[in-house]
Write a protein that holds these residues in place. Structure first.
Motif, PDB file in Angstrom:
ATOM      1  N   ALA A   1      42.255  43.611  34.858  1.00  0.00           N
ATOM      2  CA  ALA A   1      43.240  42.980  36.002  1.00  0.00           C
ATOM      3  C   ALA A   1      42.667  43.009  37.074  1.00  0.00           C
ATOM      4  O   ALA A   1      41.447  43.560  37.592  1.00  0.00           O
ATOM      5  N   ILE A   2      43.226  42.139  38.022  1.00  0.00           N
ATOM      6  CA  ILE A   2      42.655  41.402  39.233  1.00  0.00           C
ATOM      7  C   ILE A   2      43.461  41.938  40.307  1.00  0.00           C
ATOM      8  O   ILE A   2      44.577  41.595  40.191  1.00  0.00           O
ATOM      9  N   LEU A   3      43.092  42.471  41.487  1.00  0.00           N
ATOM     10  CA  LEU A   3      43.801  42.928  42.604  1.00  0.00           C
ATOM     11  C   LEU A   3      43.437  42.241  43.766  1.00  0.00           C
ATOM     12  O   LEU A   3      42.228  42.197  44.176  1.00  0.00           O
ATOM     13  N   ARG A   4      44.536  42.153  44.580  1.00  0.00           N
ATOM     14  CA  ARG A   4      44.120  41.708  45.904  1.00  0.00           C
ATOM     15  C   ARG A   4      44.231  42.541  46.908  1.00  0.00           C
ATOM     16  O   ARG A   4      45.334  43.355  46.887  1.00  0.00           O
ATOM     17  N   VAL A   5      43.219  43.215  47.559  1.00  0.00           N
ATOM     18  CA  VAL A   5      43.223  44.144  48.330  1.00  0.00           C
ATOM     19  C   VAL A   5      43.184  44.057  49.992  1.00  0.00           C
ATOM     20  O   VAL A   5      42.317  43.039  50.301  1.00  0.00           O
TER      21      VAL A   5
ATOM     22  N   GLN B   1      45.910  48.755  50.367  1.00  0.00           N
ATOM     23  CA  GLN B   1      46.932  48.100  49.932  1.00  0.00           C
ATOM     24  C   GLN B   1      46.666  47.183  49.034  1.00  0.00           C
ATOM     25  O   GLN B   1      45.817  46.102  49.412  1.00  0.00           O
ATOM     26  N   ALA B   2      47.146  47.262  48.033  1.00  0.00           N
ATOM     27  CA  ALA B   2      46.831  46.290  46.731  1.00  0.00           C
ATOM     28  C   ALA B   2      48.054  45.413  46.163  1.00  0.00           C
ATOM     29  O   ALA B   2      49.206  46.147  46.337  1.00  0.00           O
ATOM     30  N   THR B   3      47.813  44.125  45.605  1.00  0.00           N
ATOM     31  CA  THR B   3      48.780  43.576  44.812  1.00  0.00           C
ATOM     32  C   THR B   3      48.160  43.115  43.597  1.00  0.00           C
ATOM     33  O   THR B   3      47.038  42.708  43.738  1.00  0.00           O
ATOM     34  N   LEU B   4      48.814  42.781  42.716  1.00  0.00           N
ATOM     35  CA  LEU B   4      48.231  42.093  41.503  1.00  0.00           C
ATOM     36  C   LEU B   4      47.935  40.742  41.770  1.00  0.00           C
ATOM     37  O   LEU B   4      48.814  40.113  42.325  1.00  0.00           O
ATOM     38  N   ALA B   5      46.943  40.108  41.169  1.00  0.00           N
ATOM     39  CA  ALA B   5      46.692  38.634  41.511  1.00  0.00           C
ATOM     40  C   ALA B   5      46.615  38.081  39.954  1.00  0.00           C
ATOM     41  O   ALA B   5      46.599  38.585  38.944  1.00  0.00           O
ATOM     42  N   GLU B   6      46.318  36.434  39.989  1.00  0.00           N
ATOM     43  CA  GLU B   6      46.778  35.742  38.834  1.00  0.00           C
ATOM     44  C   GLU B   6      45.063  36.014  38.270  1.00  0.00           C
ATOM     45  O   GLU B   6      44.027  36.542  38.858  1.00  0.00           O
ATOM     46  N   ALA B   7      45.056  35.412  37.119  1.00  0.00           N
ATOM     47  CA  ALA B   7      43.755  35.584  36.246  1.00  0.00           C
ATOM     48  C   ALA B   7      42.667  34.633  36.914  1.00  0.00           C
ATOM     49  O   ALA B   7      41.366  35.003  36.850  1.00  0.00           O
ATOM     50  N   ASN B   8      43.178  33.622  37.802  1.00  0.00           N
ATOM     51  CA  ASN B   8      42.116  32.695  38.320  1.00  0.00           C
ATOM     52  C   ASN B   8      41.804  33.195  39.860  1.00  0.00           C
ATOM     53  O   ASN B   8      41.606  32.283  40.633  1.00  0.00           O
ATOM     54  N   ALA B   9      42.383  34.419  40.208  1.00  0.00           N
ATOM     55  CA  ALA B   9      42.307  34.647  41.542  1.00  0.00           C
ATOM     56  C   ALA B   9      40.871  34.587  42.306  1.00  0.00           C
ATOM     57  O   ALA B   9      40.814  34.350  43.463  1.00  0.00           O
ATOM     58  N   LEU B  10      39.892  34.819  41.391  1.00  0.00           N
ATOM     59  CA  LEU B  10      38.554  34.832  41.993  1.00  0.00           C
ATOM     60  C   LEU B  10      38.147  33.448  42.496  1.00  0.00           C
ATOM     61  O   LEU B  10      37.172  33.260  43.109  1.00  0.00           O
ATOM     62  N   LEU B  11      38.826  32.328  41.826  1.00  0.00           N
ATOM     63  CA  LEU B  11      38.500  31.047  42.119  1.00  0.00           C
ATOM     64  C   LEU B  11      39.223  30.605  43.351  1.00  0.00           C
ATOM     65  O   LEU B  11      39.077  29.532  43.667  1.00  0.00           O
ATOM     66  N   GLU B  12      40.360  31.287  43.785  1.00  0.00           N
ATOM     67  CA  GLU B  12      41.408  31.054  44.436  1.00  0.00           C
ATOM     68  C   GLU B  12      41.001  31.821  45.909  1.00  0.00           C
ATOM     69  O   GLU B  12      41.553  32.923  46.112  1.00  0.00           O
TER      70      GLU B  12
ATOM     71  N   GLU C   1      46.353  54.047  28.225  1.00  0.00           N
ATOM     72  CA  GLU C   1      46.245  55.144  29.339  1.00  0.00           C
ATOM     73  C   GLU C   1      46.934  54.598  30.435  1.00  0.00           C
ATOM     74  O   GLU C   1      47.425  55.477  31.378  1.00  0.00           O
ATOM     75  N   THR C   2      46.945  53.435  30.836  1.00  0.00           N
ATOM     76  CA  THR C   2      47.160  53.169  32.199  1.00  0.00           C
ATOM     77  C   THR C   2      47.909  51.956  32.156  1.00  0.00           C
ATOM     78  O   THR C   2      47.603  50.811  31.194  1.00  0.00           O
ATOM     79  N   THR C   3      48.683  51.108  33.223  1.00  0.00           N
ATOM     80  CA  THR C   3      49.030  49.792  33.356  1.00  0.00           C
ATOM     81  C   THR C   3      48.370  49.335  34.788  1.00  0.00           C
ATOM     82  O   THR C   3      48.086  49.900  35.584  1.00  0.00           O
ATOM     83  N   PRO C   4      48.330  48.061  34.813  1.00  0.00           N
ATOM     84  CA  PRO C   4      48.116  47.469  36.564  1.00  0.00           C
ATOM     85  C   PRO C   4      48.987  47.924  37.314  1.00  0.00           C
ATOM     86  O   PRO C   4      48.449  48.135  38.469  1.00  0.00           O
ATOM     87  N   VAL C   5      50.324  47.800  37.005  1.00  0.00           N
ATOM     88  CA  VAL C   5      51.199  48.434  38.032  1.00  0.00           C
ATOM     89  C   VAL C   5      50.906  49.850  38.409  1.00  0.00           C
ATOM     90  O   VAL C   5      51.138  50.179  39.629  1.00  0.00           O
ATOM     91  N   ALA C   6      50.763  50.708  37.440  1.00  0.00           N
ATOM     92  CA  ALA C   6      50.440  52.084  37.827  1.00  0.00           C
ATOM     93  C   ALA C   6      49.244  52.254  38.616  1.00  0.00           C
ATOM     94  O   ALA C   6      49.067  52.957  39.698  1.00  0.00           O
ATOM     95  N   ILE C   7      48.107  51.426  38.471  1.00  0.00           N
ATOM     96  CA  ILE C   7      46.882  51.330  39.159  1.00  0.00           C
ATOM     97  C   ILE C   7      47.296  50.941  40.753  1.00  0.00           C
ATOM     98  O   ILE C   7      46.850  51.636  41.575  1.00  0.00           O
ATOM     99  N   VAL C   8      48.055  49.817  40.946  1.00  0.00           N
ATOM    100  CA  VAL C   8      48.459  49.287  42.274  1.00  0.00           C
ATOM    101  C   VAL C   8      49.339  50.721  42.991  1.00  0.00           C
ATOM    102  O   VAL C   8      48.934  50.839  44.057  1.00  0.00           O
TER     103      VAL C   8
END
Length: 264
Positions: free
Chosen positions: A15-19, A77-88, A61-68
Motif C-alpha cells: 500500500a502507498i500512503l500520502r503522509v 496524517q496519511a491518506t491512501l494513494a494510487e499505485a502510481n503515486a510514486l510517479l506523481e 492481519e490488517t488492511t490499508p484503511v486500518a493502517i491509515v
C-alpha cells in the motif's frame, strides 16, 4: 482450499500512503517505526521528498484503511494513494511557513534593537525595558512558534521526541527561566528573553530554506520522470519475436522488454 489459494492468501501486499507532517530525517525514522509496530505490517519505507510511505503488509492481519486510521491517531496524517503515486510527485510542498517567518524576523529585529540602542537616533528607553523583551518573547512563542511548541510537546508526551521537541524545550526553558529571574530579581539570575525569539526565528528560516530545496528536488524529479516513455515493447520470452506495446505502469519484475537503439 487448494495449496495455491492458501499460498496466495498469505502473499504480502503493498500500500502507498500520502503522509503530511514529515519535516526531517527524524520524522522519517519515527514514521517507519510507527508503521512497523502495527500488527500485520512487514516492512515500511518512507520518502521525505515525495511525502509517501510504501507499506508491505499481510492482508490476513490488517488492511490499508486500518493502517491509515491507526497512523492518523498520532501527529502524522496519511491518506491512501494510487499505485502510481510514486510517479506523481506533488507540485507544491506542505503549508508554507513564510508568514510565520516574517513575524519572527520582525520580532528578532525589535528584540535586537535593545542591544544596539546607542546606535539609534533619539531616546528609546522602552527598548531596554524588561517588559518589552518579555512581550516580544511571549508573542514569538504564541504566534510563529506555537505549531513548533505543540508538535514538540506532543512528541514528548507520546515518547517520540523529534527536532521540534528539542526546540520547544530550549525556547520554553529560556522563557520560563527568564520570567522567574525577572519577577524575583533577588535570585540573581540572568534574563534571556532574546533566546526564544532567536531560536524560533532561525528554525523557521531553516525550514523555509529546506522547503525551497525540497521543491527544487521535486521539480528535478519531475523532469527526470518526464523523460520516461509512456509505453514499452513487451515480449513473452527472450527467444520470442512477438512484441506489443504496454503502458510502463504495467511492467513487472521479470518481464522481458525490447528496446530499440535510440529509444528513450
Amino acid at each position: 482450499m487448494s495449496l495455491s489459494s492458501s499460498l496466495d492468501s498469505h502473499t504480502p501486499e503493498v500500500a502507498i500512503l500520502r503522509v503530511s507532517g514529515l519535516r526531517c530525517a527524524g520524522c522519517v525514522q519515527s514514521l517507519e517505526s510507527q508503521l512497523k509496530a502495527q500488527p500485520g505490517v512487514e516492512a515500511a519505507a518512507v520518502n521525505l521528498v515525495t511525502g509517501t510511505a510504501v507499506v508491505t503488509y499481510s492482508p490476513n492481519e490488517t488492511t490499508p484503511v486500518a493502517i491509515v486510521e491507526c497512523l492518523n491517531q498520532g501527529r502524522f496524517q496519511a491518506t491512501l494513494a494510487e499505485a502510481n503515486a510514486l510517479l506523481e510527485l506533488p507540485t507544491a510542498s506542505e503549508e508554507t511557513s513564510l508568514p510565520r517567518l516574517a513575524i519572527a524576523l520582525v520580532l528578532l529585529i525589535l528584540s535586537s534593537a535593545g542591544h544596539g540602542i546607542d546606535l539609534l537616533p533619539g531616546h528609546w528607553p522602552m527598548l531596554e525595558a524588561m517588559i518589552w523583551h518579555w512581550g516580544l518573547a511571549t508573542i514569538a512563542l504564541v504566534l510563529p512558534g506555537w505549531e513548533i511548541l505543540q508538535e514538540g510537546m506532543i512528541g514528548l508526551i507520546q515518547r517520540r521526541p523529534n527536532m521540534n521537541t528539542l526546540v520547544a524545550l530550549g525556547a520554553l526553558g529560556a522563557y520560563l527561566t527568564s520570567t522567574v529571574a525577572w519577577l524575583w530579581p533577588a535570585l540573581g539570575w540572568e534574563c534571556f528573553f532574546d533566546e526564544p525569539v532567536m531560536i524560533l526565528c532561525f528554525i523557521l528560516l531553516g525550514r523555509s530554506l529546506e522547503q525551497r530545496i525540497r521543491q527544487q528536488a521535486q521539480r528535478d524529479l519531475q523532469s527526470l520522470l518526464a523523460l520516461q516513455p509512456p509505453k514499452a515493447l513487451w515480449q513473452p520470452s527472450l527467444e520470442s519475436t512477438d512484441r506489443w506495446p504496454i503502458p510502463v505502469q504495467q511492467i513487472q519484475v521479470g518481464d522481458w522488454l525490447w528496446v530499440e537503439v535510440g529509444d528513450p
